[in-house]
Design a protein around this motif. Sequence first.
Motif, PDB file in Angstrom:
ATOM      1  N   ALA A 168       0.833  -1.207   0.000  1.00 47.37           N
ATOM      2  CA  ALA A 168       0.000   0.000   0.000  1.00 47.37           C
ATOM      3  C   ALA A 168       0.868   1.256   0.000  1.00 47.37           C
ATOM      4  N   LYS A 169       1.951   1.237   0.776  1.00 49.49           N
ATOM      5  CA  LYS A 169       2.872   2.384   0.808  1.00 49.49           C
ATOM      6  C   LYS A 169       3.521   2.593  -0.552  1.00 49.49           C
ATOM      7  N   GLU A 170       3.910   1.489  -1.185  1.00 50.55           N
ATOM      8  CA  GLU A 170       4.556   1.582  -2.493  1.00 50.55           C
ATOM      9  C   GLU A 170       3.591   2.130  -3.542  1.00 50.55           C
ATOM     10  N   ILE A 171       2.358   1.652  -3.543  1.00 53.09           N
ATOM     11  CA  ILE A 171       1.347   2.129  -4.489  1.00 53.09           C
ATOM     12  C   ILE A 171       1.123   3.621  -4.300  1.00 53.09           C
ATOM     13  N   ALA A 172       0.980   4.036  -3.049  1.00 56.54           N
ATOM     14  CA  ALA A 172       0.724   5.443  -2.754  1.00 56.54           C
ATOM     15  C   ALA A 172       1.896   6.319  -3.190  1.00 56.54           C
ATOM     16  N   ALA A 173       3.109   5.904  -2.883  1.00 60.57           N
ATOM     17  CA  ALA A 173       4.287   6.693  -3.248  1.00 60.57           C
ATOM     18  C   ALA A 173       4.432   6.791  -4.759  1.00 60.57           C
ATOM     19  N   ARG A 174       4.225   5.683  -5.455  1.00 65.64           N
ATOM     20  CA  ARG A 174       4.341   5.702  -6.915  1.00 65.64           C
ATOM     21  C   ARG A 174       3.284   6.615  -7.534  1.00 65.64           C
ATOM     22  N   THR A 175       2.078   6.579  -6.992  1.00 65.04           N
ATOM     23  CA  THR A 175       1.007   7.412  -7.531  1.00 65.04           C
ATOM     24  C   THR A 175       1.325   8.889  -7.349  1.00 65.04           C
ATOM     25  N   VAL A 176       1.755   9.270  -6.148  1.00 66.36           N
ATOM     26  CA  VAL A 176       2.087  10.675  -5.877  1.00 66.36           C
ATOM     27  C   VAL A 176       3.289  11.104  -6.717  1.00 66.36           C
ATOM     28  N   ASN A 177       4.309  10.257  -6.807  1.00 68.85           N
ATOM     29  CA  ASN A 177       5.493  10.610  -7.597  1.00 68.85           C
ATOM     30  C   ASN A 177       5.163  10.736  -9.079  1.00 68.85           C
ATOM     31  N   LYS A 178       4.255   9.904  -9.569  1.00 66.97           N
ATOM     32  CA  LYS A 178       3.867  10.006 -10.977  1.00 66.97           C
ATOM     33  C   LYS A 178       3.166  11.338 -11.224  1.00 66.97           C
ATOM     34  N   GLN A 179       2.300  11.724 -10.296  1.00 69.98           N
ATOM     35  CA  GLN A 179       1.601  12.996 -10.438  1.00 69.98           C
ATOM     36  C   GLN A 179       2.589  14.162 -10.396  1.00 69.98           C
ATOM     37  N   ARG A 180       3.580  14.070  -9.519  1.00 70.97           N
ATOM     38  CA  ARG A 180       4.610  15.117  -9.443  1.00 70.97           C
ATOM     39  C   ARG A 180       5.381  15.200 -10.754  1.00 70.97           C
ATOM     40  N   ALA A 181       5.677  14.042 -11.361  1.00 64.24           N
ATOM     41  CA  ALA A 181       6.406  14.027 -12.636  1.00 64.24           C
ATOM     42  C   ALA A 181       5.573  14.679 -13.735  1.00 64.24           C
ATOM     43  N   ARG A 182       4.274  14.426 -13.737  1.00 65.78           N
ATOM     44  CA  ARG A 182       3.385  15.036 -14.729  1.00 65.78           C
ATOM     45  C   ARG A 182       3.396  16.558 -14.617  1.00 65.78           C
ATOM     46  N   GLU A 183       3.515  17.049 -13.405  1.00 64.12           N
ATOM     47  CA  GLU A 183       3.478  18.493 -13.160  1.00 64.12           C
ATOM     48  C   GLU A 183       4.856  19.139 -13.310  1.00 64.12           C
ATOM     49  N   GLY A 184       5.882  18.339 -13.640  1.00 61.76           N
ATOM     50  CA  GLY A 184       7.221  18.879 -13.862  1.00 61.76           C
ATOM     51  C   GLY A 184       7.972  19.196 -12.579  1.00 61.76           C
ATOM     52  N   LYS A 185       7.604  18.578 -11.476  1.00 61.92           N
ATOM     53  CA  LYS A 185       8.252  18.855 -10.192  1.00 61.92           C
ATOM     54  C   LYS A 185       9.443  17.940  -9.915  1.00 61.92           C
ATOM     55  N   THR A 186       9.758  17.037 -10.849  1.00 60.78           N
ATOM     56  CA  THR A 186      10.864  16.113 -10.642  1.00 60.78           C
ATOM     57  C   THR A 186      11.959  16.367 -11.663  1.00 60.78           C
ATOM     58  N   LYS A 187      13.170  15.929 -11.332  1.00 58.84           N
ATOM     59  CA  LYS A 187      14.291  16.115 -12.249  1.00 58.84           C
ATOM     60  C   LYS A 187      14.175  15.199 -13.457  1.00 58.84           C
ATOM     61  N   THR A 188      13.730  13.964 -13.233  1.00 56.29           N
ATOM     62  CA  THR A 188      13.565  12.999 -14.316  1.00 56.29           C
ATOM     63  C   THR A 188      12.162  12.421 -14.257  1.00 56.29           C
ATOM     64  N   ALA A 189      11.694  11.929 -15.404  1.00 54.85           N
ATOM     65  CA  ALA A 189      10.373  11.312 -15.457  1.00 54.85           C
ATOM     66  C   ALA A 189      10.337  10.324 -16.613  1.00 54.85           C
ATOM     67  N   SER A 190       9.665   9.209 -16.402  1.00 53.75           N
ATOM     68  CA  SER A 190       9.544   8.232 -17.484  1.00 53.75           C
ATOM     69  C   SER A 190       8.528   8.727 -18.509  1.00 53.75           C
ATOM     70  N   ARG A 191       8.607   8.166 -19.694  1.00 46.68           N
ATOM     71  CA  ARG A 191       7.689   8.556 -20.759  1.00 46.68           C
ATOM     72  C   ARG A 191       6.249   8.259 -20.374  1.00 46.68           C
ATOM     73  N   THR A 192       6.016   7.109 -19.702  1.00 42.84           N
ATOM     74  CA  THR A 192       4.644   6.765 -19.314  1.00 42.84           C
ATOM     75  C   THR A 192       4.119   7.715 -18.240  1.00 42.84           C
ATOM     76  N   SER A 193       5.006   8.234 -17.410  1.00 46.77           N
ATOM     77  CA  SER A 193       4.561   9.179 -16.383  1.00 46.77           C
ATOM     78  C   SER A 193       4.045  10.466 -17.002  1.00 46.77           C
ATOM     79  N   THR A 194       4.670  10.879 -18.077  1.00 49.69           N
ATOM     80  CA  THR A 194       4.297  12.166 -18.667  1.00 49.69           C
ATOM     81  C   THR A 194       3.288  12.053 -19.800  1.00 49.69           C
ATOM     82  N   GLU A 195       3.250  10.921 -20.513  1.00 54.87           N
ATOM     83  CA  GLU A 195       2.383  10.809 -21.677  1.00 54.87           C
ATOM     84  C   GLU A 195       1.164   9.927 -21.472  1.00 54.87           C
ATOM     85  N   ASP A 196       1.181   9.056 -20.482  1.00 54.57           N
ATOM     86  CA  ASP A 196       0.077   8.124 -20.252  1.00 54.57           C
ATOM     87  C   ASP A 196      -1.089   8.841 -19.576  1.00 54.57           C
TER      88      ASP A 196
END
Length: 108
Positions: free
Chosen positions: A31-59
């Motif tokens: 549950a912790k892993e799911i929650a962290a991945r979800t929040v981090n993916k949202q942060r990547a979409r918003e450009g708040k991270t240094k790196t982001a996978s293609r699926t994080s930004t385009e999916d």
Amino acid sequence: MPQRQWTKKEERQYDHIREEAEERGTKPKTAKEIAARTVNKQRAREGKTKTASRTSTEDMSSAKRGGQRSHSGPKGRTKEQLYQDARRKNIEGRSKMTKAELERALKR
């Protein structure tokens, strides 16, 4: 697992997602892993991270997807349930039918 660079809102989202997953019966570690991945993916979409996978930004967003790819979502009745219904309705040839064929036969 909330991180220092997360905002208060992101920490609340993390807690909410983790609690919901645990209520559904997910192990606390998962549950912790799911929650962290979800929040981090949202942060990547918003450009708040240094790196982001293609699926994080385009999916599609995690909120929109909502478990569409979890392989555990609703897929209708099982073949066994359909077979039992076909048996009750005395449908001929039911033992050799596939799940899709049973569904079509029951709709008639």
